[in-house]
Design a protein around this motif. Structure first.
Motif, mmCIF file in Angstrom:
data_model
loop_
_atom_site.group_PDB
_atom_site.id
_atom_site.type_symbol
_atom_site.label_atom_id
_atom_site.label_comp_id
_atom_site.label_asym_id
_atom_site.label_seq_id
_atom_site.Cartn_x
_atom_site.Cartn_y
_atom_site.Cartn_z
ATOM 1 N N SER A 162 0.825 -1.208 0.000
ATOM 2 C CA SER A 162 0.000 0.000 0.000
ATOM 3 C C SER A 162 0.863 1.263 0.000
ATOM 4 C CB SER A 162 -0.927 0.010 1.216
ATOM 5 O OG SER A 162 -1.794 -1.101 1.191
ATOM 6 N N ARG A 163 1.947 1.224 0.756
ATOM 7 C CA ARG A 163 2.819 2.390 0.868
ATOM 8 C C ARG A 163 3.476 2.711 -0.477
ATOM 9 N NH1 ARG A 163 5.699 5.077 5.018
ATOM 10 N NH2 ARG A 163 7.877 5.562 4.525
ATOM 11 N N GLU A 205 2.500 1.670 -3.473
ATOM 12 C CA GLU A 205 1.446 1.977 -4.449
ATOM 13 C C GLU A 205 0.988 3.429 -4.323
ATOM 14 O OE1 GLU A 205 -2.378 -0.061 -4.005
ATOM 15 O OE2 GLU A 205 -2.090 -0.781 -6.057
ATOM 16 N N ALA A 206 0.797 3.881 -3.090
ATOM 17 C CA ALA A 206 0.331 5.252 -2.867
ATOM 18 C C ALA A 206 1.391 6.264 -3.309
ATOM 19 C CB ALA A 206 -0.005 5.453 -1.391
#
Length: 784
Positions: free
Chosen positions: A582-583, A585-586
């Motif tokens: 998630s990190r 990707e963001a």
């Protein structure tokens, strides 16, 4: 415009659009190259050439003389001589053999063309000089903004093979060399003004003239001044120091003396004896505790801290990190990491602090410290090496920590840690067991200071365990591990989970968010639970906070023991995998410009460490799959080859842990083939054709295996065609047209089978067309 060629004919480069070129006859290569360069340089200075913009045209071995001229000019202290390098705006290389090793094969062709004056033995003997000249020109021409164009011949002379191929024609900078339908002689004698070579020369002349106004500043800047990017401050990275420093007065004084003198220095000693703390104390005395104090130190261009433990002493990661810290992640970002780092270090008075030098042992993909790192640094750089191995540095350049603290120094440290709560006979006996070992004193002192352990019980169990003495560096680690286990034995569930999470990540700073992600089942919940857990680990001197308000292990042994103590918890591993996914990707979605790359590079270190701990291969979905496809492609789209390579290397490390029976399953074989292809693409784009060929051939082997196992699987057959194409492209670029033709014909056979099987499939018909074109291009290059 100045033209230099080997045995230049009177008509060669006589006129290009009105610019006349002085002619210079080079009488040979070999030992004459430096002398010839100096002779031409002196002639240019006599004629005042350095006062005007310069375009060099170098034909054949004359191109090597051009590079030598520029190097001599750049190194010169004499202002008129240096003006030649500073005034050079463009260089055109025609059939210049930049790689000496390639000249040994067509030796007969060279003699056919030039006669007996070319000594092939000289070329072989000076191959090391050519490589050094290649590296120098690639770095300095890029930094100086010298535009470079290179052309090579596709036809042989008098029936001989071509002398300069695509590989040896690479100058180390500028665009890829262009092959022309000329031979080694005719390439320098264009038959008409519209010839491609004439157009290139005119474009370079225009480049010279367009930059003349601002280029010819009257006062010369210091030679080799490297421009700084505005968003990359001068680094001031000191090793992490101890909370309180006791003793080591003689060693500290010697370290300070050597650093103030600007000497290379090694601090040697067994694990836990305080090498890093001593280095931090000495550097603070020499360079201050802020970037502003660097200007008056021996290292005004910065201090960089490289933790080889965190980087696994892996060449790609070490060099890439060094380049990023000095010049930022966008500096020469399409070059190999080593080239980026050496260019970033060039002509800079920096100090490179190396933690964990013993890990650079040259095994299992790790650097050889001296041969593959220290020896390659530019001479203006200095290093401070922290290592357990006395063999990695000369005794005369080392500060040795070969003994524990003196009894009074150890007692003062222990009393400071315990706040005087341990007294009397118990204090004396504990100090005797700790034997003045700084790390043991730290862990035991913090354990006793909180009252988590009773000094008498600690003594009894220590004696009962018959632990080795801490004075024996070969066996002390066993006793330290016992002390570590005792320090973490009283942790609650959240604290143990936080320790497990920290151990699964890389030995590099991590944010509190990582611990929050690991504690999703905490009864306390969220950030508060993570803060309390981390606080408990800090109180035990296992973790410390960094200047970036992140967390890291206070000692590498704590990191290693934590990984052994907590193991690879699958639940924590999965949570961290999802958090990292998630990190990344963001950050990639928010920032197309890539300015978040420094923090993302650290995230990739954590990805690599987590995948290495994934012993049951459960992280395919959250990390490996995304890394192989989404993240690698996204970094590549941003033009960031360094991070692309890092994420692919992380996935490669994950695949290496597969058990044989799983690794040989068709699904995983195909994924490994994709990985090899992507690694080959990165290496090719970085100019490493030899490395790209190895990667592509690994992919080809897998594709052949799968295609033979199931000839009816069209996807696997097309994979085979693509693999042959990749191999053929590299062989063609290396100048091996015969081998490239074999690869392209293999590609053509597969394409024909697929196209015949389904004439309506437009993709397969297009593949057939491409295959035929590849074969045709090589046949044309061979003169057929």
């Amino acid at each position: 415009m100045w033209s230099l060629g080997y045995a230049a004919s009177p008509t060669k480069w006589a006129r290009v659009k009105g610019w006349f070129s002085p002619r210079f006859r080079d009488a040979g290569y070999g030992m004459a190259l430096p002398d010839r360069a100096h002779e031409v340089l002196d002639l240019m200075v006599q004629r005042g050439i350095g006062d005007r913009p310069i375009l060099f045209v170098g034909h054949s071995l004359g191109g090597l003389v051009v590079k030598q001229i520029l190097r001599k000019s750049s190194d010169a202290h004499d202002t008129p001589l240096r003006k030649v390098f500073l005034s050079t705006r463009s260089v055109l290389f025609l059939a210049t053999p930049h790689a000496g090793a390639d000249l040994a094969t067509p030796a007969d062709a060279f003699r056919t063309v030039f006669g007996a004056t070319v000594t092939i033995q000289d070329l072989r003997a000076h191959d090391a000089h050519l490589r050094d000249l290649f590296d120098w020109y690639g770095r300095h021409a890029t930094e100086a903004g010298i535009r470079t164009a290179s052309y090579f011949e596709l036809r042989g002379v008098k029936g001989a093979v071509t002398i300069v191929n695509p590989t040896s024609a690479r100058s180390g900078t500028g665009s890829d060399p262009v092959g022309l339908d000329e031979d080694h002689i005719s390439i320098a004698k264009p038959r008409q003004r519209e010839a491609q070579v004439c157009g290139a020369a005119r474009g370079l002349v225009r480049h010279c003239l367009s930059g003349a106004a601002q280029a010819m500043a009257p006062d010369l800047a210091p030679a080799k001044e490297v421009p700084r990017t505005g968003d990359v401050p001068i680094p001031h990275e000191l090793p992490p120091g101890a909370e309180e420093f006791f003793g080591r007065d003689a060693e500290l004084e010697e370290a300070i003396r050597r650093l103030r003198s600007g000497w290379n220095t090694a601090i040697t000693g067994a694990a836990g004896l305080g090498k890093t703390a001593l280095a931090a104390k000495a550097l603070t005395a020499v360079a201050g505790d802020s970037p502003q104090s660097l200007a008056t130190s021996p290292f005004p261009d910065g201090i960089v801290f490289l933790d080889f433990y965190a980087l696994d002493a892996a060449a790609e990661r070490v060099w890439g990190t060094l380049a990023d810290k000095l010049r930022g992640p966008t500096f020469l970002d399409r070059k190999p990491a080593r080239d980026r780092a050496i260019a970033a270090c060039q002509s800079r008075r920096v100090l490179i602090v190396i933690e964990g030098g013993e890990d650079a042992d040259g095994r299992d993909g790790r650097l050889d410290l001296t041969r593959e790192f220290l020896d390659l640094l530019p001479p203006q750089n200095r290093w401070l090496l922290l290592t357990r191995l006395t063999t990695q540095a000369l005794a005369t350049e080392s500060v040795a920590l070969d003994a524990a603290l003196q009894p009074d120094e150890a007692a003062r440290l222990f009393d400071s840690l315990t706040k005087g709560r341990v007294t009397g006979t118990a204090r004396a006996r504990v100090l005797e067991l700790l034997d003045g070992h700084p790390l043991a004193l730290t862990w035991a002192g913090n354990l006793l200071a909180r009252g988590d352990d009773d000094p008498k019980r600690l003594i009894e169990e220590w004696v009962a365990a018959e632990l080795p003495g801490l004075s024996d560096p070969r066996r002390a680690e066993h006793t330290l591990e016992w002390l570590f286990a005792r320090s973490v034995s009283g942790l609650n569930h959240d604290q143990q989970t936080a320790l497990a999470a920290a151990g699964l990540l890389a030995r590099a700073p991590f944010p509190l968010a990582a611990v929050v992600a690991a504690l999703v089942d905490s009864s306390e919940g969220g950030t508060r639970a993570a803060q309390q857990a981390v606080k408990a680990l800090v109180q035990r001197s296992l973790l410390r906070v960094t200047a970036e308000e992140q967390w890291e292990f206070s000692h590498v042994l704590g990191y290693l023991f934590a990984r052994k103590e907590t193991g690879s918890n699958p639940e924590v591993r999965t949570r961290l995998g999802r958090w990292l996914h998630s990190r990344l990707e963001a950050n990639l979605a928010l920032d197309d410009a890539g300015v978040r790359l420094p923090s993302m590079t650290r995230d990739l270190e954590h990805v690599a460490a987590l995948l290495r701990a994934d012993d049951d291969q459960s992280l395919w979905e959250p990390l490996s799959n995304a890394g192989l496809y989404d993240f690698a492609e996204r970094f590549n789209d941003l033009g960031r080859l360094g991070p692309t390579r890092l994420v692919l290397d992380a996935v490669a490390g994950w695949f290496e842990r597969f058990p044989p029976e799983k690794a040989n399953q068709p699904h995983w074989l195909r994924e490994r083939s994709v990985l090899s292809d992507k690694l080959g693409n990165v290496l090719r784009d970085q100019g490493d054709l030899a490395g790209a060929l190895v990667a592509y051939r690994e992919s080809l082997q897998v594709s052949q295996r799968l295609a033979q196992a199931d000839p009816s699987n069209a996807d696997w057959q097309r994979d085979l065609s693509v693999s042959h194409n990749n191999v053929g492209n590299v062989l063609r670029d290396q100048g091996d047209l015969a081998a490239a033709l074999v690869a392209y014909r293999e590609m053509l056979q597969v394409s024909q089978r697929l196209a015949q099987a389904d004439p309506s499939n437009a993709v397969w018909q297009r593949d057939l067309s491409v295959s035929q074109e590849r074969v045709g291009n090589v046949l044309r290059g061979q003169g057929d």
